[in-house]
Design an enzyme around this catalytic site. Structure first.
Site, PDB file in Angstrom:
ATOM      1  N   ARG A  98      72.174  -7.950  -8.449  1.00 16.50           N
ATOM      2  CA  ARG A  98      71.787  -9.358  -8.563  1.00 16.50           C
ATOM      3  C   ARG A  98      73.046 -10.237  -8.463  1.00 16.50           C
ATOM      4  O   ARG A  98      74.172  -9.765  -8.636  1.00 16.50           O
ATOM      5  CB  ARG A  98      71.096  -9.601  -9.918  1.00 16.50           C
ATOM      6  CG  ARG A  98      69.774  -8.906 -10.083  1.00 16.50           C
ATOM      7  CD  ARG A  98      68.649  -9.569  -9.307  1.00 16.50           C
ATOM      8  NE  ARG A  98      68.463 -10.967  -9.636  1.00 16.50           N
ATOM      9  CZ  ARG A  98      67.663 -11.802  -8.970  1.00 16.50           C
ATOM     10  NH1 ARG A  98      66.956 -11.364  -7.944  1.00 16.50           N
ATOM     11  NH2 ARG A  98      67.553 -13.062  -9.315  1.00 16.50           N
ATOM     12  N   TYR A 135      72.105  -7.583  -3.397  1.00 13.34           N
ATOM     13  CA  TYR A 135      71.157  -8.600  -2.943  1.00 13.34           C
ATOM     14  C   TYR A 135      71.334  -8.954  -1.470  1.00 13.34           C
ATOM     15  O   TYR A 135      71.185  -8.085  -0.619  1.00 13.34           O
ATOM     16  CB  TYR A 135      71.402  -9.794  -3.858  1.00 13.34           C
ATOM     17  CG  TYR A 135      70.245 -10.671  -4.217  1.00 13.34           C
ATOM     18  CD1 TYR A 135      68.965 -10.201  -4.344  1.00 13.34           C
ATOM     19  CD2 TYR A 135      70.476 -12.032  -4.448  1.00 13.34           C
ATOM     20  CE1 TYR A 135      67.936 -11.063  -4.703  1.00 13.34           C
ATOM     21  CE2 TYR A 135      69.461 -12.889  -4.818  1.00 13.34           C
ATOM     22  CZ  TYR A 135      68.196 -12.393  -4.940  1.00 13.34           C
ATOM     23  OH  TYR A 135      67.192 -13.253  -5.297  1.00 13.34           O
ATOM     24  N   TRP A 136      71.745 -10.169  -1.117  1.00  9.71           N
ATOM     25  CA  TRP A 136      71.844 -10.563   0.288  1.00  9.71           C
ATOM     26  C   TRP A 136      73.244 -10.341   0.876  1.00  9.71           C
ATOM     27  O   TRP A 136      73.548 -10.833   1.947  1.00  9.71           O
ATOM     28  CB  TRP A 136      71.453 -12.032   0.448  1.00  9.71           C
ATOM     29  CG  TRP A 136      69.996 -12.273   0.190  1.00  9.71           C
ATOM     30  CD1 TRP A 136      69.440 -12.714  -0.983  1.00  9.71           C
ATOM     31  CD2 TRP A 136      68.900 -12.080   1.089  1.00  9.71           C
ATOM     32  NE1 TRP A 136      68.072 -12.822  -0.860  1.00  9.71           N
ATOM     33  CE2 TRP A 136      67.716 -12.433   0.410  1.00  9.71           C
ATOM     34  CE3 TRP A 136      68.803 -11.642   2.412  1.00  9.71           C
ATOM     35  CZ2 TRP A 136      66.447 -12.370   0.996  1.00  9.71           C
ATOM     36  CZ3 TRP A 136      67.549 -11.575   2.996  1.00  9.71           C
ATOM     37  CH2 TRP A 136      66.382 -11.942   2.291  1.00  9.71           C
ATOM     38  N   ASP A 145      57.410 -15.877   0.513  1.00  6.86           N
ATOM     39  CA  ASP A 145      56.763 -14.604   0.181  1.00  6.86           C
ATOM     40  C   ASP A 145      55.276 -14.698   0.507  1.00  6.86           C
ATOM     41  O   ASP A 145      54.686 -13.791   1.111  1.00  6.86           O
ATOM     42  CB  ASP A 145      56.906 -14.269  -1.309  1.00  6.86           C
ATOM     43  CG  ASP A 145      58.348 -14.048  -1.726  1.00  6.86           C
ATOM     44  OD1 ASP A 145      59.161 -14.964  -1.528  1.00  6.86           O
ATOM     45  OD2 ASP A 145      58.659 -12.967  -2.247  1.00  6.86           O
ATOM     46  N   ASP A 179      69.687 -16.040  -1.038  1.00  9.43           N
ATOM     47  CA  ASP A 179      70.413 -16.733  -2.093  1.00  9.43           C
ATOM     48  C   ASP A 179      71.924 -16.503  -2.195  1.00  9.43           C
ATOM     49  O   ASP A 179      72.698 -17.436  -2.131  1.00  9.43           O
ATOM     50  CB  ASP A 179      69.776 -16.388  -3.441  1.00  9.43           C
ATOM     51  CG  ASP A 179      68.261 -16.520  -3.388  1.00  9.43           C
ATOM     52  OD1 ASP A 179      67.728 -16.978  -2.365  1.00  9.43           O
ATOM     53  OD2 ASP A 179      67.613 -16.158  -4.372  1.00  9.43           O
ATOM     54  N   GLN A 236      57.418  -4.729  -4.513  1.00 11.40           N
ATOM     55  CA  GLN A 236      57.611  -6.097  -4.009  1.00 11.40           C
ATOM     56  C   GLN A 236      56.502  -6.397  -3.000  1.00 11.40           C
ATOM     57  O   GLN A 236      56.337  -5.687  -2.000  1.00 11.40           O
ATOM     58  CB  GLN A 236      59.002  -6.176  -3.366  1.00 11.40           C
ATOM     59  CG  GLN A 236      59.385  -7.522  -2.824  1.00 11.40           C
ATOM     60  CD  GLN A 236      59.925  -8.477  -3.883  1.00 11.40           C
ATOM     61  OE1 GLN A 236      60.255  -8.073  -5.017  1.00 11.40           O
ATOM     62  NE2 GLN A 236      60.011  -9.755  -3.545  1.00 11.40           N
ATOM     63  N   GLU A 277      62.577  -4.107  -2.947  1.00  4.31           N
ATOM     64  CA  GLU A 277      62.848  -5.470  -2.453  1.00  4.31           C
ATOM     65  C   GLU A 277      63.866  -5.406  -1.304  1.00  4.31           C
ATOM     66  O   GLU A 277      63.716  -6.075  -0.291  1.00  4.31           O
ATOM     67  CB  GLU A 277      63.385  -6.292  -3.623  1.00  4.31           C
ATOM     68  CG  GLU A 277      63.474  -7.772  -3.367  1.00  4.31           C
ATOM     69  CD  GLU A 277      64.058  -8.522  -4.561  1.00  4.31           C
ATOM     70  OE1 GLU A 277      64.399  -7.867  -5.592  1.00  4.31           O
ATOM     71  OE2 GLU A 277      64.189  -9.751  -4.472  1.00  4.31           O
ATOM     72  N   TYR A 285      59.535 -11.257 -10.422  1.00  5.29           N
ATOM     73  CA  TYR A 285      59.058 -12.520  -9.828  1.00  5.29           C
ATOM     74  C   TYR A 285      57.568 -12.740 -10.117  1.00  5.29           C
ATOM     75  O   TYR A 285      56.716 -12.499  -9.249  1.00  5.29           O
ATOM     76  CB  TYR A 285      59.263 -12.494  -8.311  1.00  5.29           C
ATOM     77  CG  TYR A 285      60.671 -12.147  -7.868  1.00  5.29           C
ATOM     78  CD1 TYR A 285      61.753 -12.964  -8.193  1.00  5.29           C
ATOM     79  CD2 TYR A 285      60.916 -11.008  -7.099  1.00  5.29           C
ATOM     80  CE1 TYR A 285      63.034 -12.647  -7.776  1.00  5.29           C
ATOM     81  CE2 TYR A 285      62.196 -10.694  -6.675  1.00  5.29           C
ATOM     82  CZ  TYR A 285      63.252 -11.499  -7.018  1.00  5.29           C
ATOM     83  OH  TYR A 285      64.511 -11.197  -6.595  1.00  5.29           O
ATOM     84  N   SER A 334      57.114 -19.407  -2.014  1.00  7.50           N
ATOM     85  CA  SER A 334      56.619 -19.988  -0.767  1.00  7.50           C
ATOM     86  C   SER A 334      56.665 -19.035   0.440  1.00  7.50           C
ATOM     87  O   SER A 334      55.633 -18.729   1.038  1.00  7.50           O
ATOM     88  CB  SER A 334      57.423 -21.256  -0.470  1.00  7.50           C
ATOM     89  OG  SER A 334      57.236 -21.686   0.826  1.00  7.50           O
ATOM     90  N   GLY A 356      66.384 -18.853   0.998  1.00  9.85           N
ATOM     91  CA  GLY A 356      65.724 -17.558   0.790  1.00  9.85           C
ATOM     92  C   GLY A 356      66.717 -16.407   0.793  1.00  9.85           C
ATOM     93  O   GLY A 356      66.375 -15.290   0.436  1.00  9.85           O
TER      94      GLY A 356
HETATM   95  C1  9WN Z   1      64.963 -17.376  -6.243  1.00  9.10           C
HETATM   96  C2  9WN Z   1      60.888 -13.926  -4.453  1.00  9.10           C
HETATM   97  C3  9WN Z   1      62.227 -14.526  -4.088  1.00  9.10           C
HETATM   98  C4  9WN Z   1      62.454 -14.565  -2.575  1.00  9.10           C
HETATM   99  C5  9WN Z   1      63.899 -14.912  -2.220  1.00  9.10           C
HETATM  100  C6  9WN Z   1      64.832 -13.978  -2.968  1.00  9.10           C
HETATM  101  C7  9WN Z   1      64.576 -14.090  -4.468  1.00  9.10           C
HETATM  102  C8  9WN Z   1      64.652 -15.880  -6.230  1.00  9.10           C
HETATM  103  C9  9WN Z   1      65.488 -15.214  -7.304  1.00  9.10           C
HETATM  104  O1  9WN Z   1      63.234 -13.753  -4.750  1.00  9.10           O
HETATM  105  O2  9WN Z   1      64.913 -15.405  -4.895  1.00  9.10           O
HETATM  106  O3  9WN Z   1      64.095 -18.070  -5.385  1.00  9.10           O
HETATM  107  O4  9WN Z   1      65.226 -15.457  -8.479  1.00  9.10           O
HETATM  108  O5  9WN Z   1      66.388 -14.443  -6.983  1.00  9.10           O
HETATM  109  O6  9WN Z   1      66.144 -14.261  -2.659  1.00  9.10           O
HETATM  110  O7  9WN Z   1      64.092 -14.822  -0.834  1.00  9.10           O
HETATM  111  O8  9WN Z   1      61.606 -15.492  -2.004  1.00  9.10           O
HETATM  112  O9  9WN Z   1      60.711 -12.697  -3.835  1.00  9.10           O
END
Ligand code: 9WN
Length: 460
Positions: free
Chosen positions: A229, A388-389, A53, A195, A447, A432, A46, A51, A193
């Site tokens: 992912r 992930y989530w 974060d 996803d 992270q 993360e 990332y 936002s 957030g």
């Molecule tokens: C898409 C940055 C972001 C977090 C999100 C998390 C992940 C992005 C991705 O990473 O999302 O916005 O590419 O997977 O789900 O909560 O803000 O850390």
């Protein structure tokens, strides 16, 4: 069991040393990810400014330097849209190509909408949960422990950021809540957030995906295995929704009329209630007009009523609501604890929520390494411990729950959560997210927001 074997008690001296060491490491992660006036969410996966974060990062930075913490939020809000929207990503124009997809060129928001910032750094067109006013008020609290100079610079910061925070909340309570339900509507799972949470599975399944050109998955280069992912099937849906949002010119009214994914998100809504309470405190510090304060208090009240309407008495959790299918999305995820995060609940509701949190459905699942809530209940069919989530435990979510317990006056339970939340970080670093069974760190390493909440837990 496994837990008992792993819990060999360190001595108080060892604990102190380990804490000191962890805080130093957390600070180092934030320093390495510092890009000047803003912090990248993570070094590889990332490379831009996200936002929510940034809001968590500001909470951590406040313990190191209140001015730098304030700057984190100011930089983000410099890219606010004319409507008040705070974009979910501000893209770093200096990032090498092939770093993150979809990037600024794919979104091309400035071309799609007259409300978007017209010049680089460009932004995405979505939003994320509004943690920002909470962060601003935490910076103010940290400044209170500083010199008179730190306090006065933070007061100036609050004066500057207040109208922007106000416009942001007003955007969420108007454009994103034309029904005046008190609940925030999202157009895309990225807007939550969380996803690929199974929260969105039913609503996404109803989206008919058309022809998409081939697209890269740069994200997969940064994880040890792709199961961490979202699948390509989810990405197809994510990119299809992006295409539809762009075709609607990122125009909220058009999206509301035609978009196939329109969901009331209880976690974002609860964070907005807590953020409105924080905004009220800021309004007081800067002496904002009474009309503002009445409006903000009304927003918080409306939000609580909205969450009340989403309460599921059987599950004893709050449920998201699919506006297209006109029904609740019945899945047990951490978002269900939304009323706890909103705060101001009656004691019975808090007790019911804590009963679920501290049960095998969440934090006390017999297979879990630590007493921490997985993002999705292991009792759900769609639970996955590494994806992930869909199961892993997330430090930022644990921070939100800890902070909510403190606000609710449940100091003892909060302290227990704080101590356990540090264990995955002490053993696996600033991952993360973490496999709830094995404790393995997953997703990105280093992270930023994980480091930031660790600092808050250790130093705050
Ligand atoms: C898409 C940055 C972001 C977090 C999100 C998390 C992940 C992005 C991705 O990473 O999302 O916005 O590419 O997977 O789900 O909560 O803000 O850390």
């Amino acid at each position: 069991m496994l837990k008992a074997v792993l819990k060999v008690k360190p001595s108080p001296k060892e604990i102190l040393e380990e804490r000191g060491e962890l805080a130093v490491q957390a600070e180092e992660v934030l320093r390495q990810n510092d890009m000047g006036g803003w912090t990248r969410a993570a070094p590889g996966l990332y490379p831009h400014q996200w936002s929510w974060d940034s809001a968590f990062i500001a909470i951590g930075l406040a313990h190191l330097d209140v001015r730098r913490a304030a700057r984190e939020l100011r930089t983000l809000f410099a890219h606010q849209w004319r409507t008040g929207k705070v974009p979910h990503i501000v893209f770093n124009p200096k990032t090498p190509p092939k770093s993150y997809y979809p990037g600024a060129e794919h979104w091309a928001c400035a071309a799609a909408s007259p409300d978007a910032p017209p010049a680089p750094p460009y932004t995405s067109c979505l939003t994320q949960p509004p943690v920002h006013a909470i962060a601003a008020s935490r910076i103010w609290e940290a400044a209170g422990r500083e010199s008179e100079e730190g306090l006065s610079s933070t007061r100036d910061f609050l004066h500057g950021i207040y109208p922007r925070l106000f416009a942001w909340h007003r955007y969420l309570l108007t454009y994103r809540d034309p029904e005046e339900s008190g609940l925030v509507t999202i157009y895309h799972p990225w807007g939550s957030g969380t996803d690929n949470s199974p929260r969105w599975d039913a609503a996404l399944a109803a989206v008919e995906v058309g022809e998409l050109p081939p697209y890269p998955r740069y994200d997969l280069q940064h994880v040890t295995d792709s199961s961490q992912r979202p699948t390509n099937g989810y990405y197809d849906r994510y990119l299809w929704l992006v295409k539809l949002i762009k075709e609607a010119g990122c125009d909220e009214r058009t999206i509301y009329r035609s978009h196939p994914f329109l969901v009331k998100d209880v976690l974002s809504s609860a964070i907005l209630v807590a953020a409105n309470e924080a905004l009220l405190k800021i309004a007081e510090v800067i002496g904002a007009p009474d009309e503002d304060r009445e409006l903000i208090a009304g927003w918080a009240e409306r939000g609580r009523r909205g969450l009340d309407a989403c309460w599921d008495a059987d599950l004893k959790l709050c449920l998201d609501y699919d506006l297209r299918a006109d029904k609740p999305l019945r899945v047990r995820t951490v978002a269900g604890f939304a009323p706890l995060i909103a705060g101001g609940q009656d004691p019975d509701r808090v007790e019911a929520l804590l009963g679920v949190l501290d049960s095998p459905v969440f934090a006390e699942h017999p297979g879990s390494r630590w007493s921490l809530p997985p993002s999705t209940s292991p009792e759900e069919l769609r639970f996955h411990p590494r994806s992930y989530w869909r199961g892993p435990t997330w430090p930022v979510i644990n921070w939100l729950l800890w902070w909510s317990l403190l606000r609710a006056g449940n100091v003892e339970r909060a302290e227990r959560l704080r101590r356990v939340s540090l264990e995955p970080l002490a053993s696996g670093g600033f991952g993360e997210y973490f496999d709830p069974y094995t404790g393995e760190p997953l997703g990105s390493t280093s992270q930023s927001w994980t480091a930031a909440v660790a600092l808050d837990w250790l130093v705050g």
